[in-house]
Design a protein around this motif. Structure first.
Motif, PDB file in Angstrom:
ATOM      1  N   SER A 295      -9.540   4.720  -9.315  1.00  0.00           N
ATOM      2  CA  SER A 295      -9.371   3.821 -10.511  1.00  0.00           C
ATOM      3  C   SER A 295      -7.959   3.718 -10.847  1.00  0.00           C
ATOM      4  O   SER A 295      -7.602   4.083 -12.180  1.00  0.00           O
ATOM      5  CB  SER A 295     -10.362   4.379 -11.688  1.00  0.00           C
ATOM      6  OG  SER A 295     -11.701   4.808 -11.327  1.00  0.00           O
ATOM      7  N   LEU A 296      -7.095   3.631  -9.900  1.00  0.00           N
ATOM      8  CA  LEU A 296      -5.723   3.360 -10.357  1.00  0.00           C
ATOM      9  C   LEU A 296      -5.141   2.070  -9.748  1.00  0.00           C
ATOM     10  O   LEU A 296      -5.763   1.847  -8.927  1.00  0.00           O
ATOM     11  CB  LEU A 296      -4.817   4.547  -9.682  1.00  0.00           C
ATOM     12  CG  LEU A 296      -4.976   6.077 -10.230  1.00  0.00           C
ATOM     13  CD1 LEU A 296      -4.461   7.113  -9.345  1.00  0.00           C
ATOM     14  CD2 LEU A 296      -4.373   6.142 -11.779  1.00  0.00           C
ATOM     15  N   PRO A 297      -3.979   1.562 -10.435  1.00  0.00           N
ATOM     16  CA  PRO A 297      -3.697   0.124  -9.894  1.00  0.00           C
ATOM     17  C   PRO A 297      -2.927   0.747  -8.553  1.00  0.00           C
ATOM     18  O   PRO A 297      -2.332   1.522  -8.235  1.00  0.00           O
ATOM     19  CB  PRO A 297      -2.466  -0.220 -10.951  1.00  0.00           C
ATOM     20  CG  PRO A 297      -2.260   1.015 -11.652  1.00  0.00           C
ATOM     21  CD  PRO A 297      -3.473   2.032 -11.625  1.00  0.00           C
ATOM     22  N   ALA A 298      -2.765  -0.361  -7.676  1.00  0.00           N
ATOM     23  CA  ALA A 298      -1.988  -0.326  -6.409  1.00  0.00           C
ATOM     24  C   ALA A 298      -0.673  -0.095  -6.809  1.00  0.00           C
ATOM     25  O   ALA A 298       0.162  -0.471  -7.549  1.00  0.00           O
ATOM     26  CB  ALA A 298      -2.074  -1.490  -5.490  1.00  0.00           C
ATOM     27  N   PRO A 299      -0.075   1.066  -6.083  1.00  0.00           N
ATOM     28  CA  PRO A 299       1.270   1.576  -6.220  1.00  0.00           C
ATOM     29  C   PRO A 299       2.418   0.766  -5.696  1.00  0.00           C
ATOM     30  O   PRO A 299       1.990  -0.019  -4.750  1.00  0.00           O
ATOM     31  CB  PRO A 299       1.323   2.977  -5.729  1.00  0.00           C
ATOM     32  CG  PRO A 299       0.565   2.830  -4.580  1.00  0.00           C
ATOM     33  CD  PRO A 299      -0.735   1.874  -4.672  1.00  0.00           C
ATOM     34  N   SER A 300       3.656   0.879  -6.252  1.00  0.00           N
ATOM     35  CA  SER A 300       4.764   0.150  -5.409  1.00  0.00           C
ATOM     36  C   SER A 300       5.481   1.126  -4.510  1.00  0.00           C
ATOM     37  O   SER A 300       6.524   0.462  -3.938  1.00  0.00           O
ATOM     38  CB  SER A 300       5.630  -0.313  -6.609  1.00  0.00           C
ATOM     39  OG  SER A 300       6.055   0.962  -7.378  1.00  0.00           O
ATOM     40  N   PHE A 301       5.522   2.290  -4.164  1.00  0.00           N
ATOM     41  CA  PHE A 301       6.142   2.841  -3.446  1.00  0.00           C
ATOM     42  C   PHE A 301       5.793   2.419  -1.898  1.00  0.00           C
ATOM     43  O   PHE A 301       4.790   1.981  -1.651  1.00  0.00           O
ATOM     44  CB  PHE A 301       6.110   4.431  -3.606  1.00  0.00           C
ATOM     45  CG  PHE A 301       4.715   4.970  -3.366  1.00  0.00           C
ATOM     46  CD1 PHE A 301       4.236   5.355  -2.173  1.00  0.00           C
ATOM     47  CD2 PHE A 301       3.905   5.359  -4.608  1.00  0.00           C
ATOM     48  CE1 PHE A 301       2.825   5.875  -2.273  1.00  0.00           C
ATOM     49  CE2 PHE A 301       2.613   5.779  -4.531  1.00  0.00           C
ATOM     50  CZ  PHE A 301       2.226   6.170  -3.360  1.00  0.00           C
ATOM     51  N   SER A 302       6.704   2.804  -1.149  1.00  0.00           N
ATOM     52  CA  SER A 302       6.501   2.546   0.288  1.00  0.00           C
ATOM     53  C   SER A 302       5.567   3.410   1.082  1.00  0.00           C
ATOM     54  O   SER A 302       5.398   4.530   0.814  1.00  0.00           O
ATOM     55  CB  SER A 302       7.669   2.754   1.075  1.00  0.00           C
ATOM     56  OG  SER A 302       7.628   2.660   2.439  1.00  0.00           O
ATOM     57  N   ALA A 303       4.504   2.903   1.759  1.00  0.00           N
ATOM     58  CA  ALA A 303       3.406   3.483   2.247  1.00  0.00           C
ATOM     59  C   ALA A 303       4.144   4.420   3.365  1.00  0.00           C
ATOM     60  O   ALA A 303       3.535   5.434   3.814  1.00  0.00           O
ATOM     61  CB  ALA A 303       2.409   2.662   2.960  1.00  0.00           C
ATOM     62  N   ALA A 304       5.268   4.003   3.989  1.00  0.00           N
ATOM     63  CA  ALA A 304       5.634   4.631   5.066  1.00  0.00           C
ATOM     64  C   ALA A 304       6.540   5.966   4.670  1.00  0.00           C
ATOM     65  O   ALA A 304       6.417   6.767   5.574  1.00  0.00           O
ATOM     66  CB  ALA A 304       6.804   3.647   5.980  1.00  0.00           C
ATOM     67  N   ASP A 305       6.637   6.079   3.492  1.00  0.00           N
ATOM     68  CA  ASP A 305       7.071   7.280   2.911  1.00  0.00           C
ATOM     69  C   ASP A 305       6.002   8.133   2.423  1.00  0.00           C
ATOM     70  O   ASP A 305       6.170   9.622   2.272  1.00  0.00           O
ATOM     71  CB  ASP A 305       7.961   7.100   1.427  1.00  0.00           C
ATOM     72  CG  ASP A 305       9.272   6.388   1.791  1.00  0.00           C
ATOM     73  OD1 ASP A 305       9.751   6.643   2.792  1.00  0.00           O
ATOM     74  OD2 ASP A 305       9.793   5.482   0.983  1.00  0.00           O
ATOM     75  N   ALA A 306       4.736   7.636   2.280  1.00  0.00           N
ATOM     76  CA  ALA A 306       3.839   8.755   1.837  1.00  0.00           C
ATOM     77  C   ALA A 306       2.849   9.192   2.914  1.00  0.00           C
ATOM     78  O   ALA A 306       2.449  10.523   2.981  1.00  0.00           O
ATOM     79  CB  ALA A 306       2.713   7.675   0.995  1.00  0.00           C
ATOM     80  N   TRP A 307       2.761   8.478   4.010  1.00  0.00           N
ATOM     81  CA  TRP A 307       1.984   9.111   4.925  1.00  0.00           C
ATOM     82  C   TRP A 307       2.547   9.702   6.019  1.00  0.00           C
ATOM     83  O   TRP A 307       3.907   9.603   6.329  1.00  0.00           O
ATOM     84  CB  TRP A 307       1.498   7.740   5.985  1.00  0.00           C
ATOM     85  CG  TRP A 307       0.094   7.060   5.120  1.00  0.00           C
ATOM     86  CD1 TRP A 307       0.258   5.753   4.675  1.00  0.00           C
ATOM     87  CD2 TRP A 307      -1.182   7.335   5.026  1.00  0.00           C
ATOM     88  NE1 TRP A 307      -0.825   5.591   4.019  1.00  0.00           N
ATOM     89  CE2 TRP A 307      -1.532   6.602   4.184  1.00  0.00           C
ATOM     90  CE3 TRP A 307      -1.811   8.770   5.422  1.00  0.00           C
ATOM     91  CZ2 TRP A 307      -3.048   6.717   3.795  1.00  0.00           C
ATOM     92  CZ3 TRP A 307      -3.104   8.853   4.994  1.00  0.00           C
ATOM     93  CH2 TRP A 307      -3.778   7.739   4.206  1.00  0.00           C
ATOM     94  N   CYS A 308       2.241  11.196   6.487  1.00  0.00           N
ATOM     95  CA  CYS A 308       2.906  11.923   7.146  1.00  0.00           C
ATOM     96  C   CYS A 308       2.459  12.642   8.174  1.00  0.00           C
ATOM     97  O   CYS A 308       1.085  12.650   8.307  1.00  0.00           O
ATOM     98  CB  CYS A 308       3.567  13.311   6.096  1.00  0.00           C
ATOM     99  SG  CYS A 308       4.329  12.796   4.709  1.00  0.00           S
ATOM    100  N   TYR A 309       2.982  12.977   9.272  1.00  0.00           N
ATOM    101  CA  TYR A 309       2.607  13.771  10.502  1.00  0.00           C
ATOM    102  C   TYR A 309       3.346  14.850  10.745  1.00  0.00           C
ATOM    103  O   TYR A 309       4.362  14.964  10.549  1.00  0.00           O
ATOM    104  CB  TYR A 309       2.634  12.885  11.679  1.00  0.00           C
ATOM    105  CG  TYR A 309       2.619  13.753  12.953  1.00  0.00           C
ATOM    106  CD1 TYR A 309       1.191  14.272  13.233  1.00  0.00           C
ATOM    107  CD2 TYR A 309       3.509  13.970  13.753  1.00  0.00           C
ATOM    108  CE1 TYR A 309       1.116  15.071  14.384  1.00  0.00           C
ATOM    109  CE2 TYR A 309       3.559  14.610  14.954  1.00  0.00           C
ATOM    110  CZ  TYR A 309       1.960  15.259  15.324  1.00  0.00           C
ATOM    111  OH  TYR A 309       1.913  15.905  16.666  1.00  0.00           O
TER     112      TYR A 309
END
Length: 325
Positions: A295-309
């Motif tokens: 229930s949140l709006p789509a964010p503006s930060f880079s998805a490549a910064d959020a997904w981690c291995y």
């Protein structure tokens, strides 16, 4: 094309519409032959052949010629000026109208979601102000190439590409090949810019950064930097407000399947989610979906910064290789 009685719209335009990757694998077609230009003083009937959206959020005007045309670049510049006036809403409406015209059933909201899922970050109207101009022809007169090279010198924030195609027979079938002949290197890597161009420099710098981030998945795929079926995590603490992080974290924790993400070897959709195991996702699409479900709006930060291995973001993993090359 003329020798084979092939046409610009029915054949060349359709080839690229069906396969935009022949120009750039990051492109998604938004609309074709768009002509709804209006202002307070009148209307215009110019029709860019193709309008596309890059994963970086950059618009691309694609102008096509069946043979060669010494005015192709002039038309593209006019179209680029018109396209620079798009807003997120008008771009979404143009995409919805085009999809519906071609047999799909899309609302404005669904069309906008499709565009947002394609870009790595968010749709940003400021980035629309500097569309890329892509010229596609069977041949280019010398004056066109000369003018394009000159423009790259005097207006370095204006990116123009020349792509040449060739139609030939192969085993009694017509085959078409595409190749970029200009620029031979990537104009996005230019570092020197006129100091007076502060506004466009900021936009171009943002586009450059977004393009590098948008390519993270492809770089990782090409270099096999993450093993198949590796466990992935989404890390938000440095990217979003604490209340947003808490809300997403709580939603994920409500079901153990929601926190199970795995990596699959795919250059565009490498993520698989236990909640929908038969579907593969781009990093931005899955990030956006999670936020909407929470229930949140789509964010503006880079998805490549959020997904981690293994504690390291996709951007950092890919950037380390890019710096070594």
């Amino acid at each position: 094309m003329s020798a084979e009685s092939l046409t610009e719209t029915s054949h060349l335009e359709q080839w690229i519409t069906d396969n935009p990757q022949v120009i750039d694998e990051s492109l998604k077609i938004v609309t074709t032959q768009f002509r709804s230009w209006t202002s307070q003083v009148g209307t215009a009937t110019e029709r860019p052949d193709l309008l596309a959206l890059s994963t970086s959020g950059e618009l691309a005007v694609i102008e096509l010629k069946r043979d060669k045309d010494r005015r192709i670049h002039l038309q593209a510049i006019t179209y680029g000026a018109l396209v620079a006036g798009f807003t997120v809403d008008t771009l979404s409406q143009a995409h919805a109208d085009w999809l519906n015209k071609n047999g799909a059933e899309y609302t404005l909201e669904q069309a906008r979601a499709a565009l947002e899922d394609h870009v790595e970050d968010s749709l940003d109207e400021e980035l629309f102000r500097l569309p890329r101009l892509v010229l596609v022809a069977e041949d280019f007169p010398g004056q066109v190439l000369t003018t394009v090279q000159w423009l790259a010198t005097v207006a370095p924030d204006l990116v123009i590409e020349c792509h040449q195609y060739q139609v030939f027979d192969q085993a009694d079938q017509l085959v078409v090949s595409f190749g970029r002949i200009y620029p031979v290197d990537d104009l996005e890597d230019r570092k020197l810019r006129p100091s007076a161009q502060a506004l466009t420099d900021d936009v171009r710098e943002e586009l450059t950064t977004r393009k590098r981030r948008a390519k993270s998945v492809k770089v990782i795929f090409d270099h096999d930097l993450i093993p198949a079926n590796a466990q992935m995590t989404i890390e938000l603490h440095t990217l979003a407000r604490p209340d947003v992080v808490d809300k997403v974290t709580a939603w994920l924790a409500a079901d153990s399947a929601r926190t199970q993400f795995t990596w699959h070897q795919d250059p565009t959709k490498p993520l698989q989610w236990a909640v929908e195991p038969d579907k593969q996702w781009t990093p931005s699409a899955l990030r956006n979906h999670i936020f909407v479900q929470a229930s949140l709006p789509a964010p503006s930060f880079s998805a490549a910064d959020a997904w981690c291995y293994d504690g390291e973001s996709l951007w950092r993993i890919a950037d380390r290789v890019s710096q070594d090359e």
